[in-house]
Design a protein around this motif. Structure first.
Motif, PDB file in Angstrom:
ATOM      1  N   GLU A 108       0.867  -1.307  -0.078  1.00  0.00           N
ATOM      2  CA  GLU A 108       0.202   0.119  -0.133  1.00  0.00           C
ATOM      3  C   GLU A 108       0.948   1.143  -0.114  1.00  0.00           C
ATOM      4  O   GLU A 108       0.620   2.310  -0.615  1.00  0.00           O
ATOM      5  CB  GLU A 108      -1.046  -0.061   1.303  1.00  0.00           C
ATOM      6  N   ASP A 109       1.919   1.198   0.836  1.00  0.00           N
ATOM      7  CA  ASP A 109       2.927   2.367   0.828  1.00  0.00           C
ATOM      8  C   ASP A 109       3.730   2.410  -0.431  1.00  0.00           C
ATOM      9  O   ASP A 109       4.354   3.516  -0.523  1.00  0.00           O
ATOM     10  CB  ASP A 109       3.484   2.418   1.951  1.00  0.00           C
ATOM     11  N   GLY A 110       3.881   1.502  -1.316  1.00  0.00           N
ATOM     12  CA  GLY A 110       4.708   1.472  -2.306  1.00  0.00           C
ATOM     13  C   GLY A 110       6.266   1.066  -2.183  1.00  0.00           C
ATOM     14  O   GLY A 110       6.934   1.327  -2.807  1.00  0.00           O
ATOM     15  N   HIS A 111       6.399   0.539  -0.739  1.00  0.00           N
ATOM     16  CA  HIS A 111       7.917   0.440  -0.482  1.00  0.00           C
ATOM     17  C   HIS A 111       8.241  -0.889  -0.740  1.00  0.00           C
ATOM     18  O   HIS A 111       9.463  -1.297  -0.303  1.00  0.00           O
ATOM     19  CB  HIS A 111       8.079   0.886   1.009  1.00  0.00           C
ATOM     20  N   ALA A 112       7.509  -1.844  -1.119  1.00  0.00           N
ATOM     21  CA  ALA A 112       7.859  -3.172  -1.727  1.00  0.00           C
ATOM     22  C   ALA A 112       7.041  -3.738  -2.860  1.00  0.00           C
ATOM     23  O   ALA A 112       5.938  -3.104  -2.943  1.00  0.00           O
ATOM     24  CB  ALA A 112       7.727  -4.002  -0.494  1.00  0.00           C
ATOM     25  N   ILE A 113       7.863  -4.449  -3.635  1.00  0.00           N
ATOM     26  CA  ILE A 113       7.072  -4.941  -4.739  1.00  0.00           C
ATOM     27  C   ILE A 113       7.260  -6.517  -4.548  1.00  0.00           C
ATOM     28  O   ILE A 113       8.404  -7.085  -4.357  1.00  0.00           O
ATOM     29  CB  ILE A 113       7.438  -4.565  -6.047  1.00  0.00           C
ATOM     30  N   VAL A 114       6.393  -7.466  -4.734  1.00  0.00           N
ATOM     31  CA  VAL A 114       6.354  -8.905  -4.531  1.00  0.00           C
ATOM     32  C   VAL A 114       6.226  -9.402  -6.275  1.00  0.00           C
ATOM     33  O   VAL A 114       5.087  -9.269  -6.676  1.00  0.00           O
ATOM     34  CB  VAL A 114       5.243  -9.312  -3.797  1.00  0.00           C
ATOM     35  N   PHE A 115       7.232 -10.027  -6.670  1.00  0.00           N
ATOM     36  CA  PHE A 115       7.115 -10.632  -8.100  1.00  0.00           C
ATOM     37  C   PHE A 115       6.950 -12.117  -7.866  1.00  0.00           C
ATOM     38  O   PHE A 115       7.650 -12.844  -7.233  1.00  0.00           O
ATOM     39  CB  PHE A 115       8.555 -10.444  -8.705  1.00  0.00           C
ATOM     40  N   THR A 116       5.964 -12.617  -8.639  1.00  0.00           N
ATOM     41  CA  THR A 116       5.472 -14.153  -8.562  1.00  0.00           C
ATOM     42  C   THR A 116       6.069 -14.274 -10.082  1.00  0.00           C
ATOM     43  O   THR A 116       5.615 -13.696 -11.086  1.00  0.00           O
ATOM     44  CB  THR A 116       4.191 -14.284  -8.518  1.00  0.00           C
ATOM     45  N   LEU A 117       6.942 -15.338 -10.374  1.00  0.00           N
ATOM     46  CA  LEU A 117       7.515 -15.867 -11.448  1.00  0.00           C
ATOM     47  C   LEU A 117       6.481 -16.748 -12.193  1.00  0.00           C
ATOM     48  O   LEU A 117       5.743 -17.533 -11.703  1.00  0.00           O
ATOM     49  CB  LEU A 117       8.688 -16.670 -11.316  1.00  0.00           C
ATOM     50  N   GLY A 156      17.124  -3.185  -1.584  1.00  0.00           N
ATOM     51  CA  GLY A 156      17.442  -4.781  -1.473  1.00  0.00           C
ATOM     52  C   GLY A 156      16.413  -5.710  -2.004  1.00  0.00           C
ATOM     53  O   GLY A 156      15.251  -5.270  -2.297  1.00  0.00           O
ATOM     54  N   ALA A 157      16.732  -7.021  -1.924  1.00  0.00           N
ATOM     55  CA  ALA A 157      15.749  -8.015  -2.430  1.00  0.00           C
ATOM     56  C   ALA A 157      15.910  -9.377  -1.474  1.00  0.00           C
ATOM     57  O   ALA A 157      17.066  -9.603  -1.256  1.00  0.00           O
ATOM     58  CB  ALA A 157      15.641  -8.176  -3.756  1.00  0.00           C
ATOM     59  N   TYR A 158      14.844  -9.944  -1.484  1.00  0.00           N
ATOM     60  CA  TYR A 158      15.103 -11.330  -0.735  1.00  0.00           C
ATOM     61  C   TYR A 158      14.227 -12.399  -1.372  1.00  0.00           C
ATOM     62  O   TYR A 158      13.189 -11.887  -1.891  1.00  0.00           O
ATOM     63  CB  TYR A 158      14.958 -11.339   0.726  1.00  0.00           C
ATOM     64  N   VAL A 159      14.621 -13.583  -1.270  1.00  0.00           N
ATOM     65  CA  VAL A 159      13.997 -14.661  -2.102  1.00  0.00           C
ATOM     66  C   VAL A 159      12.793 -15.330  -1.081  1.00  0.00           C
ATOM     67  O   VAL A 159      13.186 -15.901  -0.012  1.00  0.00           O
ATOM     68  CB  VAL A 159      14.854 -15.786  -2.606  1.00  0.00           C
ATOM     69  N   ALA A 160      11.449 -15.247  -1.424  1.00  0.00           N
ATOM     70  CA  ALA A 160      10.566 -15.742  -0.350  1.00  0.00           C
ATOM     71  C   ALA A 160      10.451 -17.187  -0.480  1.00  0.00           C
ATOM     72  O   ALA A 160      10.151 -17.950   0.366  1.00  0.00           O
ATOM     73  CB  ALA A 160       9.317 -14.966  -0.588  1.00  0.00           C
ATOM     74  N   ASN A 161      10.493 -17.680  -1.950  1.00  0.00           N
ATOM     75  CA  ASN A 161      10.475 -19.257  -2.200  1.00  0.00           C
ATOM     76  C   ASN A 161      11.111 -19.076  -3.686  1.00  0.00           C
ATOM     77  O   ASN A 161      11.413 -18.182  -4.446  1.00  0.00           O
ATOM     78  CB  ASN A 161       9.178 -19.605  -2.202  1.00  0.00           C
ATOM     79  N   ASP A 162      10.994 -20.071  -4.491  1.00  0.00           N
ATOM     80  CA  ASP A 162      11.435 -20.231  -5.849  1.00  0.00           C
ATOM     81  C   ASP A 162      10.842 -19.680  -6.865  1.00  0.00           C
ATOM     82  O   ASP A 162      11.462 -19.192  -7.703  1.00  0.00           O
ATOM     83  CB  ASP A 162      11.388 -21.885  -6.197  1.00  0.00           C
ATOM     84  N   THR A 163       9.609 -19.355  -6.426  1.00  0.00           N
ATOM     85  CA  THR A 163       8.728 -18.249  -7.424  1.00  0.00           C
ATOM     86  C   THR A 163       8.282 -16.969  -6.989  1.00  0.00           C
ATOM     87  O   THR A 163       7.682 -16.338  -7.823  1.00  0.00           O
ATOM     88  CB  THR A 163       7.691 -19.210  -7.914  1.00  0.00           C
ATOM     89  N   GLN A 164       9.027 -16.601  -5.702  1.00  0.00           N
ATOM     90  CA  GLN A 164       8.557 -15.332  -5.453  1.00  0.00           C
ATOM     91  C   GLN A 164       9.663 -14.481  -4.993  1.00  0.00           C
ATOM     92  O   GLN A 164      10.434 -14.920  -4.129  1.00  0.00           O
ATOM     93  CB  GLN A 164       7.556 -15.156  -4.332  1.00  0.00           C
ATOM     94  N   LEU A 165       9.895 -12.953  -5.379  1.00  0.00           N
ATOM     95  CA  LEU A 165      10.940 -12.328  -4.998  1.00  0.00           C
ATOM     96  C   LEU A 165      10.399 -11.081  -4.422  1.00  0.00           C
ATOM     97  O   LEU A 165       9.526 -10.610  -5.004  1.00  0.00           O
ATOM     98  CB  LEU A 165      12.029 -12.050  -6.199  1.00  0.00           C
ATOM     99  N   VAL A 167      11.129  -6.982  -3.537  1.00  0.00           N
ATOM    100  CA  VAL A 167      11.883  -6.104  -3.595  1.00  0.00           C
ATOM    101  C   VAL A 167      11.690  -4.982  -2.846  1.00  0.00           C
ATOM    102  O   VAL A 167      10.440  -4.467  -2.703  1.00  0.00           O
ATOM    103  CB  VAL A 167      11.914  -5.561  -5.163  1.00  0.00           C
ATOM    104  N   SER A 168      12.647  -4.703  -2.149  1.00  0.00           N
ATOM    105  CA  SER A 168      12.385  -3.128  -0.929  1.00  0.00           C
ATOM    106  C   SER A 168      12.934  -1.988  -1.517  1.00  0.00           C
ATOM    107  O   SER A 168      13.760  -1.980  -2.117  1.00  0.00           O
ATOM    108  CB  SER A 168      12.934  -3.582   0.221  1.00  0.00           C
ATOM    109  N   LEU A 169      12.010  -1.111  -1.330  1.00  0.00           N
ATOM    110  CA  LEU A 169      12.496   0.679  -1.802  1.00  0.00           C
ATOM    111  C   LEU A 169      12.485   1.493  -0.847  1.00  0.00           C
ATOM    112  O   LEU A 169      11.545   1.412   0.297  1.00  0.00           O
ATOM    113  CB  LEU A 169      11.466   0.716  -2.759  1.00  0.00           C
TER     114      LEU A 169
END
Length: 261
Positions: A108-117, A156-165, A167-169
């Motif tokens: 909601e605050d735009g400080h992180a994006i969750v990517f699903t591969l 920075g970024a961290y790996v949540a699992n094999d298909t999710q990354l 990214v922190s802003l």
């Protein structure tokens, strides 16, 4: 080989080359104009196997590692962008079409994006593209001359699992996805001269040809078939030679800086 071809052939070539460049050369999210001019010559070579195109470059190369490339490099513009896939591709209306990332969601605050591969995304050797590979590619991009200017808000970024990354802003930025048109390389491959890619084209053994990767259209059903089957990369030691080769129809496409002559 004829040096001059018909007017019909020239018009057909311009249409095909324009389509190829729009789809593949300028397809990176948030691509920035460089002031360079792309030229196209006569009709690309058509064979029983399909359509082939001859690219002319005026600089030698001994590596296809995209993170060694300087900003504005011909290789990054017309070669790397075909071999190495991206998270998403920008569309004319400013939206992004999913590629390696099937979807993304901002907090909601735009400080992180969750990517699903996309679970079908794979390198040319058949191994899957994972969140670990994306994190590794980001780590390379933040120190590469061509990309580091994009990461002012990146924390920075961290790996949540094999298909999710994740990214922190540092600053809320819902448009940050458009800056992530960075080449995806396999984790641990930075020291390799010719890292394997996951994009629409793959290179041959001596790295002078790019061949359409059949699996790409299978992985991304919305992409459709590739417009060119083989791209031949021809090197010329001087600008005068590459211009002459273009004018005589020995090459179909070249990218050059008109201010250099």
């Amino acid at each position: 080989m004829e040096k001059k071809r018909s007017v019909f052939g020239r018009l057909a070539a311009l249409a095909l080359a324009a389509a190829l460049l729009c789809i593949l050369v300028l397809s990176g999210c948030g691509s920035q104009p460089t002031g360079d001019e792309t030229q196209t010559s006569d009709q690309p070579q058509q064979t029983a196997e399909g359509v082939n195109v001859n690219y002319g470059l005026s600089n030698p190369w001994d590596s296809l590692m995209p993170y060694y490339s300087v900003s504005g490099s011909n290789y990054s513009r017309i070669i790397y962008d075909k071999i190495y896939d991206r998270l998403a591709y920008v569309q004319p209306d400013g939206t992004c079409l999913p590629r390696a990332a099937e979807k993304w969601e901002s907090t909601e605050d735009g400080h992180a994006i969750v990517f699903t591969l996309n679970q079908k995304a794979a390198f040319h050797d058949g191994t899957p593209v994972t969140a670990k590979d994306l994190r590794y590619s980001l780590d390379r991009a933040i120190t590469a001359d061509r990309y580091l200017g994009r990461f002012a808000s990146y924390q920075g970024a961290y790996v949540a699992n094999d298909t999710q990354l994740v990214v922190s802003l540092g600053l809320g930025d819902g448009q940050f996805i458009k800056l992530l048109n960075i080449p995806i390389i396999k984790s641990g491959s930075y020291g390799e001269k010719y890292p394997i890619g996951s994009g629409p084209y793959t290179y041959n053994e001596d790295h002078t040809e790019l061949h359409a990767y059949e699996g790409y259209s299978t992985e991304y059903a919305s992409y459709g078939s590739l417009p060119v089957d083989v791209i031949y990369i021809k090197e010329y030691p001087a600008q005068e030679e590459i211009i002459s080769a273009f004018e005589d129809a020995y090459i179909d496409v070249t990218v050059n800086d008109p201010s250099s002559y």
